[in-house]
Motif scaffolding. Structure first.
Motif, PDB file in Angstrom:
ATOM      1  N   UNK A 430       0.803  -1.230   0.000  1.00  0.00           N
ATOM      2  CA  UNK A 430       0.000   0.000   0.000  1.00  0.00           C
ATOM      3  C   UNK A 430       0.832   1.274   0.000  1.00  0.00           C
ATOM      4  N   UNK A 431       2.073   1.191   0.464  1.00  0.00           N
ATOM      5  CA  UNK A 431       2.895   2.403   0.551  1.00  0.00           C
ATOM      6  C   UNK A 431       3.654   2.706  -0.739  1.00  0.00           C
ATOM      7  N   UNK A 432       3.615   1.772  -1.698  1.00  0.00           N
ATOM      8  CA  UNK A 432       4.431   1.907  -2.907  1.00  0.00           C
ATOM      9  C   UNK A 432       3.654   2.555  -4.046  1.00  0.00           C
ATOM     10  N   UNK A 433       4.292   3.556  -4.664  1.00  0.00           N
ATOM     11  CA  UNK A 433       3.699   4.195  -5.837  1.00  0.00           C
ATOM     12  C   UNK A 433       4.243   3.588  -7.127  1.00  0.00           C
ATOM     13  N   UNK A 434       5.572   3.414  -7.194  1.00  0.00           N
ATOM     14  CA  UNK A 434       6.217   2.870  -8.392  1.00  0.00           C
ATOM     15  C   UNK A 434       7.412   2.031  -7.966  1.00  0.00           C
ATOM     16  N   UNK A 435       7.792   1.103  -8.850  1.00  0.00           N
ATOM     17  CA  UNK A 435       8.965   0.270  -8.550  1.00  0.00           C
ATOM     18  C   UNK A 435       9.659  -0.138  -9.837  1.00  0.00           C
TER      19      UNK A 435
END
Length: 515
Positions: A430-435
């Motif tokens: 949930x805390x990730x926008x892009x990877x």
């Protein structure tokens, strides 16, 4: 077009089951498999395979039946493959290191009627996967001892050969591979592909009926199964060990006069340390306890063609290797007589020597397609050629050089890791926008997995927490070992992720290639 007399179409049928039948006639007293307390001649193995085949038929697994193997190395996996070959079914051996969620996803995708699973070491994973999977299948424990276990069920069925007419082009093994879009795909491999490739592997590895092959590599990888199949095809002895254990491997090398094995470098170092005083006789495999001939995990006689020229190109979808250094030339060698290969541009035009383009392959050893991936099968089929999604080029002497994956792959130890799959797992947090996942060089494992992560505004996340998130949702070897939080990811002018720039900025490199 005439195909000859109809009777001879059946007479000419020849698959893995037929090889086993002939071994019973030609090698009635020779040992086929060794696994713990089990030591079976070819007729004894055939009897058990027939019992399993009749069990499968009695439970509705005839042609197009599907069996999932969730276990470590065992002769029973070979039995499952041979029983499937006799009735036209398909066996899918999956990576036992996967998380329960990943196993459940494979079960729902492959929809097997039967799951053969292992209690020792895998009970928790298997039970969780069984609960999470939507698809319902019958489960039997191959190492169980109750009335519904593998051995008990075999004993209830006839050893009479079902003797069905099964075409050799029928798929017999499904191997999950190529997670290029974030979701693994099962490549369907036919009996004919396995038999033909076994001829090349046996020649390259110097496998004969006198060979003793230690199945010490993971049999959910085609790279290690190739030696198993070649040893089976040529009537040699397959010795099984459930998982890597250096001392147990040494005991088996001595006891079974092992001539072929899979030994990764970390295991080799353990073997050298344990056996530095020569406690175990390893002369059938190496000239001294120091194993001076070792140069790759594929261990074989040092004068075998493959050991002399260990250069290849291939992928699971083309039954392992399609070029070999021992066939001559530079780069990854010349193309196998079982295949044709060409290099094409983005429009499908064949390119001249020296120009890089996509590798396309056709021939008997190419897979029969991906299971239930009609759209992907259409994309990979180009005018009768299989598009590999790999880049290569012809050298002036006609041999082939592998340039690199068209879709980047990370190589860590013996494992293939696809960035898209790891990125999809990271994106679930949930805390990730892009990877963006890249491979960084590692002196021991060739590469490690590094994740470049952009967090959502206001979110806080530690590297340790993200790695643990990945560990819980996928096989541990796929998780990032390094996490770097960044404010943005490099993009190409069209907005797509620029992986080359990401490598340059954040230390990526060491991707598998043979030039």
């Amino acid at each position: 077009m005439t195909l000859g007399h109809p009777a001879y179409q059946q007479i000419r049928m020849h698959g893995l089951g037929d090889v086993l039948r002939e071994h019973c006639r030609s090698r009635p007293a020779m040992t086929a498999v060794v696994d713990g307390e089990f030591r079976l001649t070819w007729p004894q193995l055939n009897q058990r395979v027939n019992q399993l085949a009749n069990y499968l038929l009695a439970n509705g697994l005839a042609e197009d039946g599907r069996v999932l193997w969730l276990g470590q190395n065992s002769f029973r996996l070979l039995e499952c493959m041979l029983a499937a070959a006799k009735i036209g079914a398909t066996v899918c051996p999956i990576n036992w290191r996967m998380s329960a969620g990943e196993v459940a996803a494979v079960i729902d995708d492959f929809t097997p009627q039967l799951v053969v699973w292992q209690q020792q070491d895998l009970a928790d994973t298997a039970n969780q996967a069984r609960d999470h999977a939507k698809h319902r299948a019958h489960w039997i424990a191959h190492d169980g001892d109750d009335a519904d276990s593998y051995e008990a069920l075999l004993s209830l069925h006839s050893a009479t050969d079902p003797d069905l007419a099964v075409h050799s082009d029928t798929p017999v093994v499904a191997m999950y591979t190529a997670a290029f879009d974030g979701k693994p795909n099962a490549a369907l491999l036919s009996q004919s592909a396995m038999l033909y490739q076994s001829l090349m592997i046996a020649y390259g590895y110097s496998i004969t009926e006198q060979s003793s092959n230690l199945n010490s590599g993971p049999l959910f990888h085609l790279g290690t199964m190739l030696a198993t199949l070649a040893t089976f095809t040529f009537g040699g002895k397959n010795v099984f060990i459930a998982r890597v254990d250096a001392e147990e491997m040494l005991k088996l090398i001595e006891a079974e006069a092992v001539t072929h094995a899979f030994v990764a470098q970390p295991t080799l170092l353990q073997i050298r340390e344990i056996n530095k005083a020569g406690k175990y006789d390893t002369s059938s495999l190496w000239s001294s306890p120091e194993a001076p001939e070792w140069s790759s995990p594929l261990c074989m006689p040092k004068d075998s063609p493959f050991a002399q020229q260990a250069r290849v190109y291939g992928q699971t979808e083309v039954m392992g290797f399609t070029t070999f250094g021992f066939l001559g030339g530079g780069g990854a060698g010349r193309v196998s007589p079982l295949a044709q290969l060409r290099i094409v541009d983005n429009d499908g035009n064949e390119l001249p020597p020296g120009e890089s383009g996509e590798i396309e392959v056709r021939g008997i050893q190419v897979m029969s397609g991906y299971y239930q991936r009609d759209d992907e099968n259409e994309r990979r089929n180009h005018n009768g050629w299989h598009r590999t999604r790999d880049l290569g080029k012809r050298l002036d002497d006609g041999s082939v050089a592998f340039v690199g994956p068209k879709t980047t792959m990370i190589k860590s130890g013996v494992e293939n890791i696809y960035p898209a799959e790891v990125e999809a797992c990271i994106a679930q947090h949930n805390a990730v926008a892009q990877a963006c996942v890249i491979g960084v060089p590692d002196p021991k494992w060739e590469q490690n997995v590094k994740a470049l992560v952009v967090l959502k505004p206001g979110e806080d996340l530690s590297a340790e927490a993200l790695i643990e998130h990945c560990r819980q949702h996928m096989a541990s070897y796929k998780k990032p070992k390094i996490v770097e939080f960044v404010t943005e990811l490099p993009r190409a002018p069209d907005g797509q992720l620029d992986r080359k720039k990401a490598d340059a900025m954040f230390g990526g490199g060491g991707y598998p290639a043979t030039h």
